[in-house]
Design a protein around this motif. Structure first.
Motif, PDB file in Angstrom:
ATOM      1  N   ALA A 343      49.358  37.139  41.369  1.00  0.00           N
ATOM      2  CA  ALA A 343      49.537  37.645  40.009  1.00  0.00           C
ATOM      3  C   ALA A 343      48.316  37.376  39.147  1.00  0.00           C
ATOM      4  O   ALA A 343      47.961  38.179  38.273  1.00  0.00           O
ATOM      5  N   HIS A 344      47.641  36.222  39.381  1.00  0.00           N
ATOM      6  CA  HIS A 344      46.458  35.896  38.583  1.00  0.00           C
ATOM      7  C   HIS A 344      45.317  36.852  38.878  1.00  0.00           C
ATOM      8  O   HIS A 344      44.375  36.951  38.087  1.00  0.00           O
ATOM      9  N   ALA A 345      45.381  37.565  39.998  1.00  0.00           N
ATOM     10  CA  ALA A 345      44.314  38.498  40.345  1.00  0.00           C
ATOM     11  C   ALA A 345      44.417  39.805  39.565  1.00  0.00           C
ATOM     12  O   ALA A 345      43.502  40.623  39.598  1.00  0.00           O
ATOM     13  N   THR A 346      45.524  40.008  38.842  1.00  0.00           N
ATOM     14  CA  THR A 346      45.683  41.261  38.115  1.00  0.00           C
ATOM     15  C   THR A 346      44.577  41.459  37.089  1.00  0.00           C
ATOM     16  O   THR A 346      44.138  42.583  36.856  1.00  0.00           O
ATOM     17  N   TYR A 347      44.119  40.372  36.481  1.00  0.00           N
ATOM     18  CA  TYR A 347      43.089  40.525  35.452  1.00  0.00           C
ATOM     19  C   TYR A 347      41.783  41.013  36.048  1.00  0.00           C
ATOM     20  O   TYR A 347      40.994  41.705  35.377  1.00  0.00           O
TER      21      TYR A 347
END
Length: 466
Positions: A343-347
């Motif tokens: 999820a942190h890779a979405t940015y």
């Protein structure tokens, strides 16, 4: 090449004549052996509809480590995206030719060196942390050369590509890029403010950071939110401040899908300690990393000098991810392996999409100040909101910072600049000065003791200091 715009309200870096929009994109993930690589690669697939990727290359200079991650991902891709052109390599020309984006998250020295970064300062009663204080300085001295090397590979083999760098310590790396490669197409970013905004969104009953508008200023891992609104323009700061004064960021940990069970104990302490950091200036919402500079005595007292965060990661995430990869390779299938998009890779995908598709979205980026913070060093690499499109970024002016923040920022930016000067000049004196100036170290005597120990263990990674 990128050219810096003159200072004005929305100053930034504009890439002349850049029209990147394509039907699909080629991406190189630099740091192919990282435990975060599978989650990033899967996120690229998950977001394919808005950011179509037809080619993914893993690059790492550690072939053995990368092969474990890459072989597992190769099996996953064949089962879930057989049309994807996937490869992995240690050859720079192969890795960086014909690509549109480089996603860089390298760790020079791996976790073995991180462990030393943390334990050596603790031996002298000082903060031992990956990106802050002496540990961050040591890590920065290792990271500068690695990031510059990757940037040079990209510019040699794919000069029109963008490099999105989230290699730590981002503040020192960004300053080195400013000094050594000022015209390169690199954007330095960090996911920590995104994580904090996700927590603030939860406090306010919203889904995630995309539901927020914000103002923020500082250096990487060293900043403050000054305004938080929802998309309708409602001021959320009073509600967030109530949570911060009571429990720090702990009230923002989502209970969906047992998320709180996946947070290591050290992070629980950090999110809770934000309450005390907030109390110093209740007009702003602080980045969690400020605890290392404002409560260094607390950090040392609550640290185990024999078992630091590096050990926690090696015994936790490192074993889980590589265990899952080996299981996939042995069984020949990724089904049931627990692979999931990070999820942190979405940015990262959001930023790449903004550059590729000219979305004009707002991002927190680490960029040359040039007036974005009007009463602060013009050459500082500040972390401020920017509007991003296919021509690059434009900074949003944050005005003047109060005396408390200004004093802290002046001290910390001097530390970061001295580290880069020490690397460039091979200067023992400059690095000693940097350590002495850090708010995490009590005296020049202790700074020299730590420095001499760090030099001994970093002989294979640092330039020779004289």
């Amino acid at each position: 090449m990128a050219a810096a715009a003159p200072p004005h309200e929305n100053s930034g870096r504009i890439q002349e004549g850049s029209t990147m929009a394509k039907s699909s994109y080629a991406v190189t993930i630099a740091g192919g052996g990282s435990t975060f690589t599978p989650g990033i690669a899967l996120m690229l697939l998950k977001e394919h509809d808005r950011f179509p990727v037809d080619k993914v290359v893993f690059y790492d200079n550690d072939a053995e480590r990368q092969e474990i991650v890459a072989k597992a991902c190769e099996i996953y891709f064949k089962e879930n995206a057989p049309e994807l052109d996937f490869s992995y390599t240690t050859d720079p020309e192969e890795a960086f030719t014909g690509i549109d984006f480089v996603l860089a998250h390298i760790r020079v020295g791996k976790y073995a060196m991180r462990e030393l970064d943390e334990k050596i300062p603790l031996k002298y009663g000082c903060v031992g942390q990956e990106t802050c204080g002496a540990g961050g300085i040591a890590y920065g001295m290792r990271s500068i050369g690695g990031v510059i090397e990757i940037l040079d590979y990209m510019e040699k083999y794919s000069p029109d590509a963008w490099m999105l760098n989230y290699s730590n310590p981002a503040a020192i790396v960004a300053e080195a890029c400013r000094v050594l490669r000022p015209d390169s197409k690199i954007i330095n970013i960090c996911d920590m403010p995104i994580d904090l905004m996700d927590k603030m969104a939860v406090m306010c009953g919203l889904k995630d950071h995309r539901d927020l508008q914000y103002s923020y200023y500082g250096l990487n891992h060293y900043g403050w939110f000054t305004k938080i609104f929802d998309k309708q323009g409602n001021d959320l700061m009073p509600q967030i401040k109530k949570h911060m004064a009571k429990n720090g960021y702990l009230d923002g940990i989502s209970h969906e899908e047992g998320q709180e069970q996946h947070i290591d104990e050290s992070w629980i302490h950090t999110f809770g300690k934000a309450k005390d950091v907030y109390a110093i200036d209740p007009e702003t919402i602080p980045n969690t990393y400020l605890k290392y500079y404002t409560y260094p005595d607390y950090v040392v007292e609550t640290s185990n000098p024999n078992y630091t965060r590096a050990n926690e990661v090696m015994d936790g995430r490192e074993k889980r991810v590589f265990g899952a990869c080996r299981k996939v390779i042995e069984s020949g299938t990724a089904e049931g392996a627990g692979f999931e998009a990070d999820a942190h890779a979405t940015y990262i995908v959001d930023l790449a999409c903004a550059l590729a598709e000219n979305t004009g979205e707002r991002f927190l980026l680490i960029v040359p100040n040039d007036g974005a913070v009007s009463n602060f060093d013009e050459t500082a690499m500040v972390e401020v909101p920017c509007i991003v499109g296919s021509n690059g970024y434009e900074k949003i002016c944050q005005g003047k910072v109060p005396q408390w923040q200004k004093g802290m920022l002046e001290q910390q930016v001097s530390v970061e600049k001295l580290v880069v000067q020490a690397w460039v000049e091979g200067s023992y004196q400059k690095l000693w000065q940097a350590l002495t100036l850090s708010a995490t170290i009590p005296s020049a005597k202790v700074a020299k003791q730590i420095l001499d120990d760090l030099i001994e263990v970093n002989k294979d990674y640092w330039p020779e200091l004289k």
